[in-house]
Structures are given as C-alpha cells and as structure tokens.
Write a protein that holds these residues in place. Structure first.
Motif, PDB file in Angstrom:
ATOM      1  N   UNK A 109       0.864  -1.186   0.000  1.00 30.86           N
ATOM      2  CA  UNK A 109       0.000   0.000   0.000  1.00 30.86           C
ATOM      3  C   UNK A 109       0.898   1.233   0.000  1.00 30.86           C
ATOM      4  N   UNK A 110       0.307   2.410  -0.133  1.00 30.85           N
ATOM      5  CA  UNK A 110       1.099   3.646  -0.129  1.00 30.85           C
ATOM      6  C   UNK A 110       1.704   3.887   1.253  1.00 30.85           C
ATOM      7  N   UNK A 111       2.936   4.362   1.266  1.00 30.42           N
ATOM      8  CA  UNK A 111       3.632   4.644   2.520  1.00 30.42           C
ATOM      9  C   UNK A 111       3.791   6.142   2.720  1.00 30.42           C
ATOM     10  N   UNK A 112       3.742   6.533   3.982  1.00 27.78           N
ATOM     11  CA  UNK A 112       4.077   7.915   4.344  1.00 27.78           C
ATOM     12  C   UNK A 112       5.286   7.853   5.262  1.00 27.78           C
ATOM     13  N   UNK A 137       4.338   5.054   7.857  1.00 31.75           N
ATOM     14  CA  UNK A 137       2.974   4.705   8.253  1.00 31.75           C
ATOM     15  C   UNK A 137       2.181   4.328   7.003  1.00 31.75           C
ATOM     16  N   UNK A 138       1.097   3.589   7.210  1.00 35.00           N
ATOM     17  CA  UNK A 138       0.267   3.116   6.103  1.00 35.00           C
ATOM     18  C   UNK A 138      -1.069   2.623   6.656  1.00 35.00           C
ATOM     19  N   UNK A 139      -2.037   2.502   5.777  1.00 36.55           N
ATOM     20  CA  UNK A 139      -3.351   2.005   6.177  1.00 36.55           C
ATOM     21  C   UNK A 139      -3.419   0.496   5.954  1.00 36.55           C
ATOM     22  N   UNK A 144      -4.504   2.627  11.048  1.00 29.36           N
ATOM     23  CA  UNK A 144      -3.244   3.321  10.766  1.00 29.36           C
ATOM     24  C   UNK A 144      -2.114   2.532  11.417  1.00 29.36           C
ATOM     25  N   UNK A 145      -1.267   1.979  10.592  1.00 30.20           N
ATOM     26  CA  UNK A 145      -0.170   1.148  11.094  1.00 30.20           C
ATOM     27  C   UNK A 145       1.166   1.825  10.849  1.00 30.20           C
ATOM     28  N   UNK A 146       2.174   1.333  11.557  1.00 29.93           N
ATOM     29  CA  UNK A 146       3.512   1.915  11.423  1.00 29.93           C
ATOM     30  C   UNK A 146       4.546   0.797  11.447  1.00 29.93           C
ATOM     31  N   UNK A 180       0.393   5.300  20.577  1.00 34.31           N
ATOM     32  CA  UNK A 180      -0.885   5.962  20.888  1.00 34.31           C
ATOM     33  C   UNK A 180      -1.649   6.333  19.619  1.00 34.31           C
ATOM     34  N   UNK A 181      -0.914   6.494  18.538  1.00 34.58           N
ATOM     35  CA  UNK A 181      -1.542   6.932  17.288  1.00 34.58           C
ATOM     36  C   UNK A 181      -1.612   5.817  16.243  1.00 34.58           C
ATOM     37  N   UNK A 182      -0.664   4.884  16.325  1.00 35.13           N
ATOM     38  CA  UNK A 182      -0.568   3.849  15.286  1.00 35.13           C
ATOM     39  C   UNK A 182      -0.526   2.451  15.891  1.00 35.13           C
ATOM     40  N   UNK A 183      -0.946   1.493  15.073  1.00 32.38           N
ATOM     41  CA  UNK A 183      -0.719   0.087  15.391  1.00 32.38           C
ATOM     42  C   UNK A 183       0.690  -0.265  14.919  1.00 32.38           C
ATOM     43  N   UNK A 184       1.558  -0.645  15.870  1.00 30.05           N
ATOM     44  CA  UNK A 184       2.927  -1.001  15.496  1.00 30.05           C
ATOM     45  C   UNK A 184       2.917  -2.426  14.930  1.00 30.05           C
ATOM     46  N   UNK A 185       3.274  -2.550  13.652  1.00 29.69           N
ATOM     47  CA  UNK A 185       3.163  -3.821  12.938  1.00 29.69           C
ATOM     48  C   UNK A 185       4.482  -4.598  13.021  1.00 29.69           C
TER      49      UNK A 185
END
Length: 226
Positions: A109-112, A137-139, A144-146, A180-185
């Motif tokens: 998927x697209x990465x930021x 980060x990415x969806x 929202x995952x990281x 707190x903001x992202x799911x750490x994958x």
C-alpha cells in the motif's frame, strides 16, 4: 549516568570475553563529548546503506546505479589503500542490488515516511540508541499502522539472533513513540543484512523462529555495570 548504547554495540558486547565486557561496561560510565553528527557507527558503510535506503523509499532500483556511479567516481580518485578498500566494499554491496525488487520489503500500500524521533529507548536503565533508516505509516484494513526498516552491515557478519536484536529494538522504539496513534506492525519492523540480503522481522522473534536476545543482553550488561 550511562552513555547511550547503539544497538550495534550491544551485539558486539555479546561476542566479547569477560574481561573485555568489563572494559566495555566501564566505558559507558565515562562522560563523552557530544558529537555534531548523532549517527554513531555505520559511517564506513554509509555509501551503500544510504543507496539502499533511497531505493527502498522511492521503490526504484535505478537509484542504486546512480549511487554506484557516484561512489565509483570517488573510488577512482582515492589514493589511500584503506579508503579504496572501503569504497570497494560498499560498491560490492550496491552492485548486488542493481536489479533487486525493493517492493518485497514494503507493505502492499502507499507509505508515508515520518520524521525520526531523537528520543532514546531505555531498557532496565540502559539508554539504547535506535536509528532505523526509515519509519513509515500506512493504512492496513482501516487501521493506521507503522513500521520501519534498518539496513545493517558488519564485516564480522551478523547471525539471525543479532538481526533479531535490531528488529526487537525497533519494535520497542516504535511502540514507545508512536503506539498511541498507530498500530505497530511487527511484520514490518525489519532489519536487513545488506551484505547477505538476510532479513528478520520482529514477527519472527515473536514466533520463536529467531531467538529473542535483547532483554538477555541488557541483563548481562547490567551485571557488569554494578
């Protein structure tokens, strides 16, 4: 106050004799002058790892050839034998990636790409310096995952467990700063041995396929700091 410990130094510590471990631990208690460049270690391999880092970010292996061209230029003009050897070793790594598909290490998927934090990861009072090449980060299924990726090289050669220490440190670092903001994958907390192309994710550590050595290494180091 204990000096910061780059992850690479933890791995080196594991291979030291008892006597040298004691010397290493004592050095952590000695105040060090601040450096203008916060990236400790890895400079020897900077030409190759920076090339891989850019190719990964833009998912474009043409950037590898561009890096080869620029490093070849300084290699040809270098006079010192040790300097030429350094450039040659970096070029050997880069040449092995000219046709490599970097997308295999990216989420589909697209990465930021995010700005890296200078916060230190502390485990049992040991400040550990974690410096991945990228945090992104990415969806993923609406979440929202990281994740992050770290390119490493060592003339002595890394074992799978060594790469696991990097990946576990990366996972803990991302959890500390971004959870707190992202799911750490854990699937995309990746460490790549640039020489061999061996890659270890934190998922492999969680599943027991790669030994979890970070906590054990910190415990051993702390014994020498008493």
């Amino acid at each position: 106050m204990i000096n910061k410990v780059p992850v690479k130094k933890l791995i080196e510590f594991r291979r030291l004799s008892e006597r040298r471990r004691s010397t290493f631990a004592n050095s952590l208690k000695t105040p060090k002058m601040p450096k203008s460049d916060d990236s400790s270690g890895g400079d020897y391999w900077k030409r190759s790892t920076s090339g891989l880092s850019n190719a990964f970010k833009y998912n474009d292996n043409k950037l590898i050839q561009e890096k080869i061209d620029s490093v070849s230029s300084v290699y040809e003009s270098a006079r010192k034998e040790s300097t030429k050897r350094m450039y040659k070793r970096n070029l050997e790594i880069l040449h092995s990636y000219t046709t490599f598909d970097f997308s295999i290490w990216r989420p589909p998927t697209d990465l930021r790409f995010l700005t890296k934090s200078k916060l230190m990861l502390t485990i049992k009072d040991i400040p550990i310096q974690v410096l991945p090449h990228h945090i992104f980060s990415y969806e993923d299924k609406g979440k929202s995952s990281i994740g992050g990726i770290w390119f490493v090289v060592w003339l002595d050669g890394f074992k799978p467990g060594d790469l696991g220490i990097y990946s576990e440190s990366l996972f803990r670092y991302l959890t500390l700063i971004y959870s707190k903001k992202y799911n750490v994958d854990p699937n995309y907390c990746l460490t790549v041995d640039a020489s061999s192309k061996d890659v270890v994710s934190y998922t492999q550590v969680l599943k027991g396929k790669i030994p979890s050595l970070l906590e054990n290494t910190v415990d051993t180091l702390n014994k020498f700091l008493i």
